[in-house]
Motif scaffolding. Structure first.
Motif, PDB file in Angstrom:
ATOM      1  N   ASN A  83      42.542  62.570  45.066  1.00 12.79           N
ATOM      2  CA  ASN A  83      41.510  61.867  45.825  1.00 12.79           C
ATOM      3  C   ASN A  83      40.469  61.215  44.917  1.00 12.79           C
ATOM      4  O   ASN A  83      39.499  60.639  45.400  1.00 12.79           O
ATOM      5  N   TYR A  84      40.696  61.306  43.604  1.00 10.54           N
ATOM      6  CA  TYR A  84      39.839  60.572  42.675  1.00 10.54           C
ATOM      7  C   TYR A  84      40.641  60.274  41.421  1.00 10.54           C
ATOM      8  O   TYR A  84      41.330  61.144  40.882  1.00 10.54           O
ATOM      9  N   GLY A  85      40.537  59.030  40.960  1.00 10.05           N
ATOM     10  CA  GLY A  85      41.247  58.606  39.764  1.00 10.05           C
ATOM     11  C   GLY A  85      42.165  57.439  40.067  1.00 10.05           C
ATOM     12  O   GLY A  85      42.161  56.886  41.167  1.00 10.05           O
ATOM     13  N   TYR A  86      42.963  57.084  39.100  1.00  9.78           N
ATOM     14  CA  TYR A  86      43.768  55.867  39.225  1.00  9.78           C
ATOM     15  C   TYR A  86      45.226  56.139  39.590  1.00  9.78           C
ATOM     16  O   TYR A  86      46.087  55.281  39.395  1.00  9.78           O
ATOM     17  N   ALA A  87      45.524  57.326  40.136  1.00 12.46           N
ATOM     18  CA  ALA A  87      46.908  57.651  40.502  1.00 12.46           C
ATOM     19  C   ALA A  87      46.975  58.180  41.930  1.00 12.46           C
ATOM     20  O   ALA A  87      47.684  59.141  42.211  1.00 12.46           O
ATOM     21  N   MET A  88      46.255  57.517  42.841  1.00 13.81           N
ATOM     22  CA  MET A  88      46.195  58.030  44.214  1.00 13.81           C
ATOM     23  C   MET A  88      47.442  57.707  45.021  1.00 13.81           C
ATOM     24  O   MET A  88      47.597  58.218  46.129  1.00 13.81           O
ATOM     25  N   ASN A  89      48.326  56.887  44.496  1.00 16.29           N
ATOM     26  CA  ASN A  89      49.656  56.756  45.098  1.00 16.29           C
ATOM     27  C   ASN A  89      50.462  57.958  44.618  1.00 16.29           C
ATOM     28  O   ASN A  89      51.063  57.933  43.545  1.00 16.29           O
ATOM     29  N   ASP A  90      50.463  59.025  45.403  1.00 14.40           N
ATOM     30  CA  ASP A  90      50.855  60.341  44.912  1.00 14.40           C
ATOM     31  C   ASP A  90      51.836  61.026  45.861  1.00 14.40           C
ATOM     32  O   ASP A  90      51.500  62.016  46.511  1.00 14.40           O
ATOM     33  N   PRO A  91      53.082  60.502  45.972  1.00 18.44           N
ATOM     34  CA  PRO A  91      54.068  61.172  46.822  1.00 18.44           C
ATOM     35  C   PRO A  91      54.370  62.566  46.299  1.00 18.44           C
ATOM     36  O   PRO A  91      54.276  62.836  45.095  1.00 18.44           O
ATOM     37  N   LYS A  92      54.745  63.468  47.212  1.00 23.77           N
ATOM     38  CA  LYS A  92      54.919  64.870  46.853  1.00 23.77           C
ATOM     39  C   LYS A  92      56.371  65.313  47.006  1.00 23.77           C
ATOM     40  O   LYS A  92      57.122  64.809  47.837  1.00 23.77           O
ATOM     41  N   GLY A  93      56.710  66.332  46.202  1.00 26.38           N
ATOM     42  CA  GLY A  93      58.075  66.839  46.163  1.00 26.38           C
ATOM     43  C   GLY A  93      58.755  66.378  44.891  1.00 26.38           C
ATOM     44  O   GLY A  93      58.138  66.268  43.829  1.00 26.38           O
ATOM     45  N   ILE A  94      60.047  66.116  44.976  1.00 28.98           N
ATOM     46  CA  ILE A  94      60.799  65.522  43.868  1.00 28.98           C
ATOM     47  C   ILE A  94      60.864  64.030  44.125  1.00 28.98           C
ATOM     48  O   ILE A  94      61.453  63.589  45.112  1.00 28.98           O
ATOM     49  N   THR A  95      60.243  63.255  43.266  1.00 28.57           N
ATOM     50  CA  THR A  95      60.016  61.845  43.567  1.00 28.57           C
ATOM     51  C   THR A  95      61.112  60.928  43.044  1.00 28.57           C
ATOM     52  O   THR A  95      61.226  59.793  43.496  1.00 28.57           O
ATOM     53  N   GLU A  96      61.921  61.380  42.085  1.00 28.88           N
ATOM     54  CA  GLU A  96      62.991  60.533  41.565  1.00 28.88           C
ATOM     55  C   GLU A  96      64.347  61.225  41.644  1.00 28.88           C
ATOM     56  O   GLU A  96      65.258  60.738  42.310  1.00 28.88           O
ATOM     57  N   GLY A  97      64.502  62.334  40.967  1.00 34.72           N
ATOM     58  CA  GLY A  97      65.793  63.011  41.000  1.00 34.72           C
ATOM     59  C   GLY A  97      65.790  64.238  40.113  1.00 34.72           C
ATOM     60  O   GLY A  97      64.791  64.581  39.487  1.00 34.72           O
ATOM     61  N   VAL A  98      66.936  64.918  40.068  1.00 34.59           N
ATOM     62  CA  VAL A  98      67.120  66.127  39.279  1.00 34.59           C
ATOM     63  C   VAL A  98      68.318  65.919  38.369  1.00 34.59           C
ATOM     64  O   VAL A  98      69.385  65.482  38.815  1.00 34.59           O
ATOM     65  N   ARG A  99      68.129  66.229  37.085  1.00 29.99           N
ATOM     66  CA  ARG A  99      69.210  66.068  36.124  1.00 29.99           C
ATOM     67  C   ARG A  99      69.577  67.405  35.489  1.00 29.99           C
ATOM     68  O   ARG A  99      68.724  68.258  35.261  1.00 29.99           O
ATOM     69  N   LEU A 100      70.868  67.571  35.154  1.00 23.41           N
ATOM     70  CA  LEU A 100      71.330  68.547  34.184  1.00 23.41           C
ATOM     71  C   LEU A 100      71.813  67.742  32.987  1.00 23.41           C
ATOM     72  O   LEU A 100      72.816  67.033  33.067  1.00 23.41           O
ATOM     73  N   GLY A 101      71.073  67.816  31.902  1.00 22.28           N
ATOM     74  CA  GLY A 101      71.335  66.903  30.798  1.00 22.28           C
ATOM     75  C   GLY A 101      71.028  65.482  31.229  1.00 22.28           C
ATOM     76  O   GLY A 101      69.944  65.187  31.730  1.00 22.28           O
ATOM     77  N   LEU A 102      71.979  64.592  31.072  1.00 17.63           N
ATOM     78  CA  LEU A 102      71.802  63.194  31.460  1.00 17.63           C
ATOM     79  C   LEU A 102      72.300  62.904  32.864  1.00 17.63           C
ATOM     80  O   LEU A 102      72.102  61.808  33.380  1.00 17.63           O
ATOM     81  N   GLN A 103      72.944  63.879  33.499  1.00 18.30           N
ATOM     82  CA  GLN A 103      73.614  63.636  34.786  1.00 18.30           C
ATOM     83  C   GLN A 103      72.721  64.023  35.957  1.00 18.30           C
ATOM     84  O   GLN A 103      72.236  65.152  36.056  1.00 18.30           O
ATOM     85  N   PHE A 104      72.495  63.075  36.870  1.00 14.66           N
ATOM     86  CA  PHE A 104      71.755  63.360  38.096  1.00 14.66           C
ATOM     87  C   PHE A 104      72.621  64.151  39.065  1.00 14.66           C
ATOM     88  O   PHE A 104      73.845  63.959  39.138  1.00 14.66           O
ATOM     89  N   LEU A 105      71.983  65.036  39.821  1.00 16.37           N
ATOM     90  CA  LEU A 105      72.659  65.866  40.820  1.00 16.37           C
ATOM     91  C   LEU A 105      72.486  65.255  42.202  1.00 16.37           C
ATOM     92  O   LEU A 105      71.413  64.755  42.546  1.00 16.37           O
TER      93      LEU A 105
END
Length: 440
Positions: free
Chosen positions: A307-329
């Motif tokens: 609620n203060y600062g320059y990163a208020m676009n702040d979705p919650k949870g896992i926002t991109e993905g999960v990797r084991l090594g280089l491989q996304f699950l």
């Protein structure tokens, strides 16, 4: 009577068309009172956040009033001086020291402002509480979530009691205006209900179907994509084996993840780990998956929206993905866990609860005479507390806050239910209800 157009907009932007639109939106709807803006007293704040010379500008600060008003006069030389937010204390972040301010210092600065002919608005006059999951967070290069208490070291405490700071500032005000001779109200009664044993439990992994309908998705979705606002979210997938010493990476966790493989706790991945927990290495969870494969569970906590600062676009949870090594699950089952209704949980009498397994603990206590009390959580690690179904907020062993405020109206005469959602476990499921706060 006055109405504020924007608050500290100069800390974020300088879009005058936006500011003018807000002003016109108010006046077009019949608002005919004094309009004003309020900003920090920096050049970019007063350049970006004001509508000078047409709209009164005010400034926010907690000290150095001569400096603040001198800067305001550079931009607005011919209008009254006003400190719209006089910061009498400050709020706390998890893992950082508790803020307090000497009453004499606060009184001295107030006296300087009044002597200069300025007007003052106190922030905060009455301390408060971030009940539920409603605490905010700052982001100025790192993520810093605010604690549950918003006592703020204010003139009136979190529980509404008069403080020494109130008395000191009242004395300063009495030099400039007549203050009626009235008896100040006494502090509200505080109660000590003693120890409460939480001898019933419900493991989160056994309770997912009672708390949430599962959503199946090829990739992890955020809370917002699934219509969730606050709380926790569980991501589950099946990982094929065999795999040896594969590093688990979450892109990008918002804000704190507990990782389990076949139900066994593997560790925690935190946003800004090194700023909050220097003893925890970020993204260093390494997994061994047997030939038959394994179930991967990731429980993510929304620790508070920025609620203060320059990163208020702040979705919650896992926002991109999960990797084991280089491989996304892929191929995830997701349970949203806002924890806004715990009535469907099935509690059992406590036996041996697995360590590091997120668990709901329940107990009861009697309040023959309900009164304000404070929940002391020694021996517990991290989680949220509920009294008679009401979410009191978060606790965390890293402090500084050590107790949670329970106002008397939340209690019933007779038996009361206390539930803790503990993420990591406790060796002794006992809490104490005491008659004083411990904020650090």
């Amino acid at each position: 009577v006055a109405m504020q157009i924007e608050n500290e907009y100069g800390s974020y932007g300088n879009d005058k068309a936006y500011m003018a639109f807000l002003k016109e939106s108010l006046t077009n709807r019949g608002v005919d009172v004094l309009l004003f803006t309020s900003d920090g007293y920096s050049d970019n704040g007063l350049q970006g956040g004001t509508l000078l010379p047409d709209v009164l500008a005010t400034v926010n600060f907690g000290s150095r009033p001569d400096e603040a008003f001198a800067k305001l006069k550079e931009y607005q030389p011919d209008k009254p001086l006003m400190c719209m937010d006089y910061w009498l204390g400050w709020f706390d972040h998890w893992g950082k020291p508790h803020h307090s301010r000497d009453p004499k210092d606060a009184a001295e600065v107030l006296g300087q402002m009044l002597a200069s002919g300025a007007s003052v608005n106190f922030y905060m006059f009455h301390g408060g509480t971030n009940f539920g999951f409603y605490n905010g967070a700052n982001f100025l290069g790192k993520y810093e979530p605010t604690v549950t208490s918003y006592d703020y070291d204010a003139l009136l405490s979190e529980s509404g009691d008069i403080t020494d700071k109130y008395i000191a500032l009242r004395e300063v005000l009495s030099r400039y205006t007549d203050i009626p001779e009235i008896a100040l109200p006494p502090a509200t009664p505080k109660k000590q209900y003693g120890e409460v044993r939480l001898m019933e439990y419900a493991r989160l992994f056994d309770s997912l179907s009672r708390l949430s309908e599962p959503v199946r998705s090829a990739y992890p979705q955020t809370m917002e994509q699934l219509g969730q606002d606050y709380g926790y979210i569980m991501y589950t997938t099946r990982v094929a084996g065999p795999l040896s010493q594969m590093k688990l990476v979450i892109q990008d966790v918002r804000d704190r993840a507990l990782v389990f493989l076949d139900g066994v706790y593997q560790g925690v991945i935190e946003r800004n780990t090194h700023d909050i927990r220097p003893d925890v290495k970020d993204n260093d969870i390494v997994l061994d998956v047997p030939p038959e494969g394994a179930t991967l569970d990731i429980l993510v906590e929304n620790q508070g929206r920025i609620n203060y600062g320059y990163a208020m676009n702040d979705p919650k949870g896992i926002t991109e993905g999960v990797r084991l090594g280089l491989q996304f699950l892929y191929n995830w089952t997701i349970h949203t866990l806002p924890l806004d209704d715990l009535t469907r949980l099935h509690f059992r009498e406590t036996q041996e609860v697995e360590p590091f397994s997120p668990t709901f603990y329940r107990g009861t206590f009697r309040a023959d005479e309900p009164g304000d009390t404070f929940l002391k959580l020694d021996g517990w690690t991290k989680g949220a507390a509920f009294v008679n179904g009401f979410n009191l907020g978060r606790y965390w062993e890293i402090g500084p806050q050590r107790t949670l405020y329970i106002p008397a109206p939340l209690l019933r005469e007779g038996d009361n239910e206390l539930v803790l959602f503990e993420l990591h476990g406790t060796k002794n499921p006992v809490v104490t209800l005491q008659d004083f706060p411990e904020l650090g």
